[in-house]
Design an enzyme around this catalytic site. Structure first.
Site, PDB file in Angstrom:
ATOM      1  N   LYS A 131       0.841  -1.205   0.000  1.00 13.88           N
ATOM      2  CA  LYS A 131       0.000   0.000   0.000  1.00 13.88           C
ATOM      3  C   LYS A 131       0.875   1.254   0.000  1.00 13.88           C
ATOM      4  O   LYS A 131       1.908   1.294   0.700  1.00 13.88           O
ATOM      5  CB  LYS A 131      -0.904  -0.039   1.240  1.00 13.88           C
ATOM      6  CG  LYS A 131      -1.979   1.031   1.299  1.00 13.88           C
ATOM      7  CD  LYS A 131      -2.884   0.825   2.517  1.00 13.88           C
ATOM      8  CE  LYS A 131      -3.968   1.849   2.639  1.00 13.88           C
ATOM      9  NZ  LYS A 131      -4.850   1.646   3.808  1.00 13.88           N
ATOM     10  N   SER A 171      -9.773   1.724   2.870  1.00 15.54           N
ATOM     11  CA  SER A 171      -8.907   2.462   1.987  1.00 15.54           C
ATOM     12  C   SER A 171      -7.864   1.613   1.260  1.00 15.54           C
ATOM     13  O   SER A 171      -7.268   2.093   0.298  1.00 15.54           O
ATOM     14  CB  SER A 171      -8.185   3.553   2.788  1.00 15.54           C
ATOM     15  OG  SER A 171      -7.322   2.987   3.753  1.00 15.54           O
ATOM     16  N   SER A 181      -9.911  -0.638   7.074  1.00 16.10           N
ATOM     17  CA  SER A 181      -9.335  -0.511   5.726  1.00 16.10           C
ATOM     18  C   SER A 181      -8.636  -1.728   5.161  1.00 16.10           C
ATOM     19  O   SER A 181      -8.287  -1.730   3.983  1.00 16.10           O
ATOM     20  CB  SER A 181      -8.355   0.656   5.696  1.00 16.10           C
ATOM     21  OG  SER A 181      -9.069   1.844   5.522  1.00 16.10           O
TER      22      SER A 181
HETATM   23  N1  GLN Z   1     -13.104   3.980   6.253  1.00 13.51           N
HETATM   24  C1  GLN Z   1     -12.591   4.426   7.493  1.00 13.51           C
HETATM   25  C2  GLN Z   1     -12.221   5.876   7.382  1.00 13.51           C
HETATM   26  O1  GLN Z   1     -12.557   6.450   6.424  1.00 13.51           O
HETATM   27  C3  GLN Z   1     -11.411   3.601   7.882  1.00 13.51           C
HETATM   28  C4  GLN Z   1     -10.196   3.953   7.124  1.00 13.51           C
HETATM   29  C5  GLN Z   1      -9.022   3.122   7.499  1.00 13.51           C
HETATM   30  O2  GLN Z   1      -9.144   2.084   8.155  1.00 13.51           O
HETATM   31  N2  GLN Z   1      -7.866   3.618   7.140  1.00 13.51           N
HETATM   32  O3  GLN Z   1     -11.620   6.456   8.237  1.00 13.51           O
END
Ligand code: GLN
Length: 483
Positions: free
Chosen positions: A78, A153, A177
């Site tokens: 990532k 994400s 994410s």
């Molecule tokens: N979707 C969640 C957010 O927008 C979690 C994101 C993540 O785990 N990085 O914060």
């Protein structure tokens, strides 16, 4: 040969028997990338030349008999994890030209094993989002249906894994994410316990919640990846000084008599009917494997999303203060220093990141701190205690990973709240700091994958992997490929 479709453990035995070389795997991976990457767009940067160099190094190592679990295995990382000398953007304009002068601990450990880096995968900018639509470069598509998002994400990592554009990948999980995109893409995603894997070199979003973990094609590979990246790191003061056991050893122990809690709060109204039915069947399957299923309660679940969006945004507003155009990344000049800061941040950050910085700055500001930040921390403690109490009577907790299967591109972009609710089942796990895995447990009538989330006690990744493995062996959802 289609070697790109195999798992780490399948490739390992072929490599070790010298039936194939790391270069053979790589050439199949790049064929797949050439065929599909235009449509899916999992990657921000593809390190093709470097991949071949690394594959050659791995091959020499194998010939000398110096072999680790990941020697010669092509992996995608990532793009919020620092790789020395390789562009690391966090999918943000503000880091569009950032080349880290150091290596993250996780990729350092992979390097020691002589893995093969394929490239850096797409994400929501600074990992803020649930669909990978917040990337400042491009959106990523779901390999099962190009009209749909891959989740986020870590959408690029999950899509690349599901599309066989890599053998396995690394993601990060602050509120879901790793697990939510794994569930949307029909692959396995593991968020280890907070402290289990070093965060050194992970570009911080919300430091009390962030955790790195693997996205893989099956449960055995998740255990192999965890074996490789877990463990104490003096460079991360929050990493736990605990011994790591070999996570492969107890995978195939049965689950007879194991107690599985099903929280009544997670089977709420609004959950997609098909997801509900598929997850219910999965729970029955666990029961038929000998587990004892009991209803439990996590009474503060309702507050998790609100608490998360106060704590995560507060930490983000503080973490992201470092992007000021002075030290690294984008700089947009102005008539004085203040104007340069403002121009840089105005041009460099996308809409969602700005929204979160504003929310977090507000909740931390004098006069509001007690009402929001302090209150949220108190409720976070209650959420942690819910889990501690539940784990006094059960060994693992099982829920859907997400209330819906993958949604359409554009469906939720105009409604941030709807987007935030996509993580309703994953967020409390980060607030409590406990580990959880998402595994495929079926498909909707539209052929979209559904994920089952298995949550464990702190530092008990062993048991969630064991439950996941037992389930996996009893079903064949894992064999179905997207492409
Ligand atoms: N979707 C969640 C957010 O927008 C979690 C994101 C993540 O785990 N990085 O914060």
């Amino acid at each position: 040969m289609g070697l790109n479709k195999l798992t780490i453990h399948e490739l390992r035995s072929l490599l070790d028997k010298k039936e194939i070389s790391p270069l053979d795997i790589l050439s199949d991976i790049y064929k797949q990338i050439e065929k599909y990457e235009d449509k899916i767009k999992s990657y921000i940067t593809i390190t093709r030349q470097l991949s071949y160099e690394m594959a050659e190094i791995a091959e020499k190592s194998i010939l000398k008999g110096e072999i680790s679990a990941l020697t010669g295995i092509p992996i995608a990382v990532k793009d919020n994890i620092c790789t020395k000398g390789i562009l690391t953007t966090c999918a943000s304009k503000i880091l569009h030209n950032y080349i880290p002068p150091y290596e993250s601990t996780v990729t350092e450990r992979l390097l020691k094993q002589k893995y093969v880096l394929l490239g850096k995968t797409n994400l929501d900018e600074f990992a803020m989002g649930s669909s990978t639509e917040n990337s400042s470069f491009h959106i990523t598509r779901n390999p099962w249906n190009y009209q749909c998002v891959p989740g986020g994400s870590s959408g690029g990592s999950a899509a690349a894994t599901a599309a066989d554009e890599c053998i396995a990948s690394i993601g990060s999980d602050t509120g879901g994410s790793i697990r939510q995109p794994a569930s949307f893409c029909g692959v396995v995603g593991l968020k280890p316990t907070y402290g289990r894997v070093s965060r050194f070199g992970l570009i911080a979003f919300a430091s009390s919640l962030d955790q790195i973990g693997p996205i893989t094609k099956d449960v055995t590979d998740a255990a192999i990846m965890l074996n490789s990246i877990a463990g104490y790191d003096p460079l991360d003061s929050t990493s736990a000084p605990l011994q790591i056991r070999d996570y492969l050893l107890s995978l195939d122990k049965d689950i007879k008599g194991l107690k599985i809690g099903v929280p009544k709060e997670f089977f709420i109204e609004g959950i997609n009917k098909e997801v509900y039915n598929i997850v219910t069947l999965a729970i029955r399957r666990l029961e038929s494997l000998g587990a004892i299923v009991v209803e439990i309660s996590l009474p503060h679940t309702d507050y998790a999303v609100a608490v998360y969006y106060i704590i995560a945004t507060s930490e983000a507003s503080s973490n992201l203060a470092r992007y000021d155009g002075v030290k690294y990344g984008l700089r947009v000049s102005g008539k004085d220093l203040l104007e340069m800061y403002m121009n840089t941040r105005a041009k460099g950050f996308g809409e969602e990141v700005k929204r979160r910085i504003m929310l977090g700055t507000y909740t931390l500001s004098a006069g509001y701190y007690d009402a929001y930040y302090r209150k949220a921390q108190q409720v976070r403690t209650l959420i942690m205690k819910d889990f501690q109490k539940a784990f006094e009577s059960v060994d693992v907790i099982v829920t859907p990973t997400s209330p819906t299967p993958a949604f359409k591109v554009g469906e939720k972009t105009s409604d941030p709240l709807q987007m935030y609710l996509s993580d309703i089942f994953t967020i409390s796990v980060n607030l409590a700091g406990v580990p959880a895995i998402s595994i495929p447990c079926g498909f909707t009538s539209d052929n979209l994958p559904v994920g089952l989330q298995i949550i464990g006690k702190s530092f008990d990744e062993e048991t969630i992997l064991r439950v996941a493995y037992n389930y996996e062996q009893s079903e064949d959802f894992f064999k179905k490929r997207a492409l």
